[in-house]
Design a protein around this motif. Structure first.
Motif, PDB file in Angstrom:
ATOM      1  N   SER A   6       0.851  -1.174   0.000  1.00  0.00           N
ATOM      2  CA  SER A   6       0.000   0.000   0.000  1.00  0.00           C
ATOM      3  C   SER A   6       0.888   1.225   0.000  1.00  0.00           C
ATOM      4  O   SER A   6       2.101   1.132   0.102  1.00  0.00           O
ATOM      5  CB  SER A   6      -0.901   0.011   1.232  1.00  0.00           C
ATOM      6  OG  SER A   6      -0.145   0.391   2.351  1.00  0.00           O
ATOM      7  N   ILE A   7       0.244   2.373  -0.088  1.00  0.00           N
ATOM      8  CA  ILE A   7       1.011   3.624  -0.119  1.00  0.00           C
ATOM      9  C   ILE A   7       1.727   3.874   1.214  1.00  0.00           C
ATOM     10  O   ILE A   7       2.654   4.658   1.302  1.00  0.00           O
ATOM     11  CB  ILE A   7       0.089   4.792  -0.512  1.00  0.00           C
ATOM     12  CG1 ILE A   7       0.948   5.981  -0.967  1.00  0.00           C
ATOM     13  CG2 ILE A   7      -0.849   5.188   0.593  1.00  0.00           C
ATOM     14  CD1 ILE A   7       0.240   6.973  -1.797  1.00  0.00           C
ATOM     15  N   PHE A   8       1.256   3.173   2.286  1.00  0.00           N
ATOM     16  CA  PHE A   8       1.915   3.335   3.583  1.00  0.00           C
ATOM     17  C   PHE A   8       3.176   2.475   3.701  1.00  0.00           C
ATOM     18  O   PHE A   8       3.948   2.632   4.617  1.00  0.00           O
ATOM     19  CB  PHE A   8       0.952   2.978   4.729  1.00  0.00           C
ATOM     20  CG  PHE A   8      -0.167   3.968   4.846  1.00  0.00           C
ATOM     21  CD1 PHE A   8       0.032   5.175   5.509  1.00  0.00           C
ATOM     22  CD2 PHE A   8      -1.397   3.720   4.287  1.00  0.00           C
ATOM     23  CE1 PHE A   8      -0.986   6.109   5.609  1.00  0.00           C
ATOM     24  CE2 PHE A   8      -2.414   4.642   4.385  1.00  0.00           C
ATOM     25  CZ  PHE A   8      -2.221   5.846   5.049  1.00  0.00           C
ATOM     26  N   SER A   9       3.346   1.528   2.814  1.00  0.00           N
ATOM     27  CA  SER A   9       4.529   0.664   2.908  1.00  0.00           C
ATOM     28  C   SER A   9       5.635   1.208   2.014  1.00  0.00           C
ATOM     29  O   SER A   9       5.408   1.973   1.094  1.00  0.00           O
ATOM     30  CB  SER A   9       4.167  -0.758   2.482  1.00  0.00           C
ATOM     31  OG  SER A   9       3.892  -0.782   1.110  1.00  0.00           O
ATOM     32  N   SER A  10       6.873   0.786   2.333  1.00  0.00           N
ATOM     33  CA  SER A  10       8.025   1.352   1.640  1.00  0.00           C
ATOM     34  C   SER A  10       8.287   0.719   0.292  1.00  0.00           C
ATOM     35  O   SER A  10       9.123   1.196  -0.448  1.00  0.00           O
ATOM     36  CB  SER A  10       9.270   1.166   2.495  1.00  0.00           C
ATOM     37  OG  SER A  10       9.031   1.587   3.779  1.00  0.00           O
ATOM     38  N   ASP A  11       7.591  -0.397  -0.013  1.00  0.00           N
ATOM     39  CA  ASP A  11       8.002  -1.114  -1.213  1.00  0.00           C
ATOM     40  C   ASP A  11       7.363  -0.611  -2.498  1.00  0.00           C
ATOM     41  O   ASP A  11       7.547  -1.161  -3.555  1.00  0.00           O
ATOM     42  CB  ASP A  11       7.771  -2.626  -1.051  1.00  0.00           C
ATOM     43  CG  ASP A  11       6.370  -2.937  -0.573  1.00  0.00           C
ATOM     44  OD1 ASP A  11       5.560  -1.992  -0.553  1.00  0.00           O
ATOM     45  OD2 ASP A  11       6.101  -4.095  -0.225  1.00  0.00           O
ATOM     46  N   ILE A  12       6.614   0.452  -2.403  1.00  0.00           N
ATOM     47  CA  ILE A  12       6.100   1.054  -3.637  1.00  0.00           C
ATOM     48  C   ILE A  12       7.119   2.080  -4.107  1.00  0.00           C
ATOM     49  O   ILE A  12       7.511   2.965  -3.343  1.00  0.00           O
ATOM     50  CB  ILE A  12       4.748   1.741  -3.380  1.00  0.00           C
ATOM     51  CG1 ILE A  12       3.697   0.692  -3.105  1.00  0.00           C
ATOM     52  CG2 ILE A  12       4.342   2.620  -4.548  1.00  0.00           C
ATOM     53  CD1 ILE A  12       2.335   1.259  -2.855  1.00  0.00           C
ATOM     54  N   PRO A  13       7.558   1.993  -5.355  1.00  0.00           N
ATOM     55  CA  PRO A  13       8.547   2.969  -5.809  1.00  0.00           C
ATOM     56  C   PRO A  13       7.996   4.391  -5.721  1.00  0.00           C
ATOM     57  O   PRO A  13       6.859   4.643  -6.109  1.00  0.00           O
ATOM     58  CB  PRO A  13       8.796   2.570  -7.273  1.00  0.00           C
ATOM     59  CG  PRO A  13       8.233   1.214  -7.434  1.00  0.00           C
ATOM     60  CD  PRO A  13       7.194   1.030  -6.405  1.00  0.00           C
TER      61      PRO A  13
ATOM     62  N   THR B 186      21.110  -0.161 -10.057  1.00  0.00           N
ATOM     63  CA  THR B 186      19.997  -0.782  -9.334  1.00  0.00           C
ATOM     64  C   THR B 186      18.990   0.282  -8.887  1.00  0.00           C
ATOM     65  O   THR B 186      19.323   1.461  -8.821  1.00  0.00           O
ATOM     66  CB  THR B 186      20.498  -1.525  -8.086  1.00  0.00           C
ATOM     67  OG1 THR B 186      21.095  -0.546  -7.211  1.00  0.00           O
ATOM     68  CG2 THR B 186      21.529  -2.574  -8.441  1.00  0.00           C
ATOM     69  N   ARG B 187      17.783  -0.187  -8.554  1.00  0.00           N
ATOM     70  CA  ARG B 187      16.755   0.735  -8.061  1.00  0.00           C
ATOM     71  C   ARG B 187      17.223   1.399  -6.760  1.00  0.00           C
ATOM     72  O   ARG B 187      16.969   2.578  -6.523  1.00  0.00           O
ATOM     73  CB  ARG B 187      15.475  -0.065  -7.815  1.00  0.00           C
ATOM     74  CG  ARG B 187      14.260   0.802  -7.594  1.00  0.00           C
ATOM     75  CD  ARG B 187      13.070  -0.028  -7.258  1.00  0.00           C
ATOM     76  NE  ARG B 187      12.512   0.410  -5.980  1.00  0.00           N
ATOM     77  CZ  ARG B 187      11.554  -0.209  -5.343  1.00  0.00           C
ATOM     78  NH1 ARG B 187      11.043  -1.305  -5.839  1.00  0.00           N
ATOM     79  NH2 ARG B 187      11.094   0.247  -4.206  1.00  0.00           N
ATOM     80  N   GLU B 188      17.904   0.604  -5.942  1.00  0.00           N
ATOM     81  CA  GLU B 188      18.419   1.127  -4.674  1.00  0.00           C
ATOM     82  C   GLU B 188      19.403   2.275  -4.931  1.00  0.00           C
ATOM     83  O   GLU B 188      19.374   3.303  -4.252  1.00  0.00           O
ATOM     84  CB  GLU B 188      19.120  -0.010  -3.925  1.00  0.00           C
ATOM     85  CG  GLU B 188      19.367   0.307  -2.471  1.00  0.00           C
ATOM     86  CD  GLU B 188      20.098  -0.822  -1.773  1.00  0.00           C
ATOM     87  OE1 GLU B 188      20.765  -1.610  -2.470  1.00  0.00           O
ATOM     88  OE2 GLU B 188      20.007  -0.902  -0.547  1.00  0.00           O
ATOM     89  N   GLN B 189      20.271   2.075  -5.940  1.00  0.00           N
ATOM     90  CA  GLN B 189      21.247   3.119  -6.267  1.00  0.00           C
ATOM     91  C   GLN B 189      20.556   4.398  -6.735  1.00  0.00           C
ATOM     92  O   GLN B 189      20.982   5.495  -6.383  1.00  0.00           O
ATOM     93  CB  GLN B 189      22.194   2.636  -7.367  1.00  0.00           C
ATOM     94  CG  GLN B 189      23.423   1.920  -6.840  1.00  0.00           C
ATOM     95  CD  GLN B 189      24.354   1.517  -7.974  1.00  0.00           C
ATOM     96  OE1 GLN B 189      23.908   1.057  -9.019  1.00  0.00           O
ATOM     97  NE2 GLN B 189      25.641   1.674  -7.750  1.00  0.00           N
ATOM     98  N   VAL B 190      19.493   4.229  -7.509  1.00  0.00           N
ATOM     99  CA  VAL B 190      18.783   5.410  -8.011  1.00  0.00           C
ATOM    100  C   VAL B 190      18.151   6.176  -6.849  1.00  0.00           C
ATOM    101  O   VAL B 190      18.290   7.394  -6.748  1.00  0.00           O
ATOM    102  CB  VAL B 190      17.716   5.012  -9.060  1.00  0.00           C
ATOM    103  CG1 VAL B 190      16.845   6.204  -9.433  1.00  0.00           C
ATOM    104  CG2 VAL B 190      18.380   4.447 -10.302  1.00  0.00           C
ATOM    105  N   SER B 191      17.481   5.449  -5.949  1.00  0.00           N
ATOM    106  CA  SER B 191      16.830   6.175  -4.842  1.00  0.00           C
ATOM    107  C   SER B 191      17.881   6.788  -3.908  1.00  0.00           C
ATOM    108  O   SER B 191      17.737   7.930  -3.470  1.00  0.00           O
ATOM    109  CB  SER B 191      15.855   5.284  -4.083  1.00  0.00           C
ATOM    110  OG  SER B 191      16.544   4.225  -3.482  1.00  0.00           O
TER     111      SER B 191
END
Lengths: 341, 474
Positions: A6-13, B186-191
């Motif tokens: 969800s938007i509350f979790s960190s795994d959404i880019p 990597t995505r981690e590197q970009v963020s």
């Protein structure tokens, strides 16, 4: 049990960025709703005007109604020393406004408007005299003209216009600063009330960015170019014409106060520039518009050389004594008019 | 010059990045090399010649040192490399300083000598790239690394634009393999890269450039500032230089991450250091480790008794001071740090004996140590920022005899508070978690709040117009 995305979790880019945008929008809505005269009061509202108006913004008012008084805006730029006027205008009131630059502004109790009010009250105590000094440091004919437009609804009985002629460069620079403020990325950013409000509060607290960008060297260079002076004299002429037109339209009498200078090698107080500015102003004399010859009055009062030090603090600005002299002379000048008799 | 904190850089980087993302490894390196030369040439294209000399000489010397088993021959090529780099550095950075100092000395001794100064422009970043290339040949000489035969890749190692003009001073062992081998972004590197860039931009345009407005008038004045104003200016400078330099390093590391490179950490919350030695383990880490590895250890390090160790420390710090600039104030600053490091080393056995029984007393003792170290560092910054010995003397005198509340400093204190509050919060969390990217692990709502504060600070309080970085002059 796995956590759902969800938007509350960190795994959404970009979840953090989405939240940043959401928070910004919420605060923007709050700023738009709460930053209103009905909510925060007129005084605070004009103090932190919702338009980014450091420098002179022709779109902003310079006065507002507060109960039964008219108050003048106390922004960093136009600090009118807390002048107020009664509203509505009393029957026996006689309102005089002085518009000019640092020469006519001077100290709070050492300017000719202040002395003039005292003298008028002594001479004719039966009338309710107000002499409101709306002069501001470093403003030229363009900004004086813009301010005159704004005070016309206050029903002036007389306007003293003190176009000194030294600040035309500042007018150009201020106009340029205003344009730059609202161009490009700034133009987009200042659409946000939140950003404007925060910028104003931050500027107020840290004394940063008061809209006065001084570049002394650039100013000296500009002053040395005769072509600039030619252009500036034309702008004084143009703006004076507009001011006279406006006052005539509203049937407001005008006194045009001339220039005076203290310079080495001058017998009196009239340099080439003084003569040029005075020449422009004199041309506008007509019924209801008079010219007050400052350099002549100073010279009549103090023809001897020591008078210069007594009347001037520097080449252009006057001492308290200088202002007192001009106030006395202005008083005589005023009563020489038919409309005041 | 294209500055990281300018609109021009944004356009430049987007253009480079578009080409970079759609190229293979070989063309990625070629495009980065061209971009690096454009980046440097935008300041003054004539000085690209110096980079090319350094690149060419060190490339050849590296190969020759590696190919030869003869110690004399190996040393011979090392000396060529050292003389070329130090010759360039010495001429462009120190010629006028030493000529003027020699002239002053002659006059003091009563001998007449005509002053000889040349109109030399100091090339931006010269101290950084010369040190970086020197470490390459020294490491080959010490047989720690092998040279590369790919000239253009080596040229990119020397001129890699994110860290070319103000570091971090990378070692070949770390950066060269990243140049030579294909990189995966990597995505981690970009963020992490985006965060580092914006955090660095915040440190530069909001913290450093705002604090410069407190510092510059005081250090530019001729004895008109009060003791309180000087004190505030010294505190402000300590954070200005931190914001300016660590901000640049963060941006350099952020840009590199976006390109798939990993540069070394250059600052690790230096003002949380509990002693001066720890300070140098946290401040400008790439330079302090360079000086330790290539100067202090070469001088003998701490291997030959206390007195020699002290001498080595002092020599290293004096030269470290001189590295920063061709002025006696920088040498004094280096000497001051050398002296404090020696004193710390001398008192270390005593300090170790202090045993604290409770958690509270341990915490308080840490605070005392951090506070003392910070103030010693600030005293050093006064020497570093001052324009002359006379100014150092008069400022110290002024702070000692004229330190009383001064209303003139209140707006400056408010500005200091605004500038440092978010920085302190973030630094405390980084320090506690020992993770420079701790913010990226926070809940998105809080992260969004932090991003918003950083963004609004840059927009509202940031100094517009691309102010130069302090360390460019070094």
């Amino acid at each position: 049990m796995g956590r759902s995305s969800s938007i509350f979790s960190s795994d959404i880019p970009g979840a953090g960025i989405l939240w940043m945008i959401a928070l910004f929008l919420v605060l923007e809505v709050f700023a738009r709703v709460l930053w209103h005269p009905m909510v925060i009061g007129e005084r605070l509202y004009t103090r932190f005007s919702p338009v980014y108006d450091y420098g002179f913004d022709a779109t902003q008012p310079i006065w507002f109604k507060s109960g039964n008084r008219i108050e003048f805006v106390p922004t960093q730029y136009l600090n009118f020393r807390g002048h107020t006027l009664p509203y509505p205008k009393p029957d026996n009131a006689f309102r005089i406004f002085t518009l000019g630059s640092s020469v006519s502004r001077s100290g709070a109790d050492t300017n000719y408007s202040y002395f003039l009010k005292q003298a008028l009250e002594t001479e004719h105590p039966e009338r309710d005299w107000t002499v409101t000094n709306l002069s501001a440091d470093g403003i030229g004919s363009l900004r004086i003209m813009l301010m005159l437009q704004k005070i016309m609804p206050l029903s002036p009985d007389l306007v003293i216009l003190h176009v000194h002629g030294s600040n035309e460069y500042e007018d150009e620079r201020d106009a340029l600063y205003q344009r730059q403020l609202h161009q490009g990325l700034n133009g987009i950013l200042f659409q946000s009330r939140l950003i404007v409000l925060m910028k104003k509060i931050y500027g107020y607290m840290t004394l940063k960015d008061q809209g006065r960008v001084w570049d002394a060297e650039e100013e000296i260079r500009a002053n040395e170019d005769p072509a600039n002076w030619e252009q500036w004299l034309q702008s004084i002429d143009r703006n004076t014409a507009r001011m006279i037109q406006l006052c005539t339209k509203h049937q407001v009498p005008v006194i045009l106060v001339g220039r005076a200078e203290k310079r080495e090698g001058l017998a009196g107080f009239d340099s080439e520039l003084v003569r040029q500015v005075d020449h422009i102003l004199k041309a506008y004399q007509e019924p209801g518009v008079t010219f007050f010859n400052t350099s002549k009055k100073f010279f009549e009062y103090h023809p001897e050389p020591r008078g210069k030090a007594l009347l001037f603090t520097d080449e252009a600005h006057w001492t308290g004594e200088g202002h007192r002299v001009i106030a006395q002379q202005l008083l005589k000048h005023l009563f020489s008019f038919a409309f005041l008799k | 010059m294209i500055l990281f904190n300018s609109f021009e850089f944004g356009v430049f980087f987007i253009a480079v990045y578009c080409i970079y993302l759609y190229s293979g490894h070989r063309w990625q390196n070629r495009s980065l090399l061209i971009a690096s030369y454009i980046f440097y040439g935008s300041w003054n294209w004539k000085f690209l010649g110096l980079i090319w000399i350094s690149t060419g000489v060190d490339y050849l010397c590296g190969l020759k040192i590696h190919e030869s088993d003869n110690v004399k021959k190996r040393r011979h090529f090392l000396v060529i490399s050292m003389c070329t780099n130090l010759g360039i550095l010495g001429f462009f950075k120190y010629f006028n300083f030493f000529a003027a100092s020699f002239h002053d000395l002659m006059q003091t001794l009563g001998w007449h000598a005509d002053p000889l100064t040349l109109n030399i422009v100091l090339p931006v970043g010269i101290s950084f790239y010369t040190f970086q290339t020197m470490s390459y040949t020294i490491d080959i000489y010490r047989k720690k690394i092998e040279p590369t035969r790919r000239f253009f890749d080596f040229a990119l190692f020397v001129a890699f634009f994110p860290q070319l003009v103000a570091g971090p001073i990378e070692r070949a062992k770390r950066l060269l393999p990243q140049v030579l081998n294909p990189r995966v972004i990597t995505r981690e590197q970009v963020s992490q890269g985006c965060w580092l860039f914006f955090w660095g931009l915040f440190k530069k345009v909001y913290i450093a450039d705002n604090l410069a407005q407190i510092v510059d008038p005081v250090f530019g004045s001729t004895g008109t500032a009060s003791g309180a104003e000087i004190l505030v200016a010294v505190y402000a400078f300590s954070f200005q230089i931190y914001g300016d330099f660590s901000g640049y390093s963060d941006m350099a590391r952020g840009i590199s991450k976006l390109l798939g490179f990993e540069l070394m950490l250059n600052f690790r919350a230096p003002y949380f250091a509990g002693n001066i030695r720890e300070f140098w383990q946290r401040w400008h880490i790439s330079l302090s480790t360079w000086l330790k590895d290539y100067l202090y250890i070469s001088l003998g390090g701490n291997r030959s008794g206390a007195l020699n160790t002290y001498r080595n420390l002092m020599v290293t710090m004096l030269l470290g001071g001189l590295w920063h600039g061709a002025a006696w104030t920088f040498i004094l600053w280096g000497g001051f740090h050398g002296m404090v490091l020696i004193l710390h080393r001398m008192t270390m056995p005593l300090l170790r004996k202090i045993s604290l029984r409770s958690k509270l007393s341990d915490y308080l003792w840490k605070c005392v140590c951090i506070c003392t170290t910070f103030h010693l560092v600030c005293l050093g910054w006064l020497m570093f920022r001052a324009q002359s010995f006379g100014q150092i003397r008069s400022f110290l005198f002024q702070m000692l005899v004229d330190l009383k509340p001064d209303p003139a400093i209140y707006p400056q204190l408010i500005k200091l508070f605004f500038c440092l509050s978010l920085l302190t919060v973030v630094q405390v969390f980084k320090e506690r978690t020992n993770d420079p990217y701790t913010i990226l692990n926070w809940p998105p709502l809080i992260r969004g709040g932090i991003y918003l504060i950083v963004l609004l600070s840059i927009i509202i309080g940031g100094v517009q117009g691309g102010q130069e970085f302090i360390y460019f002059q070094f």
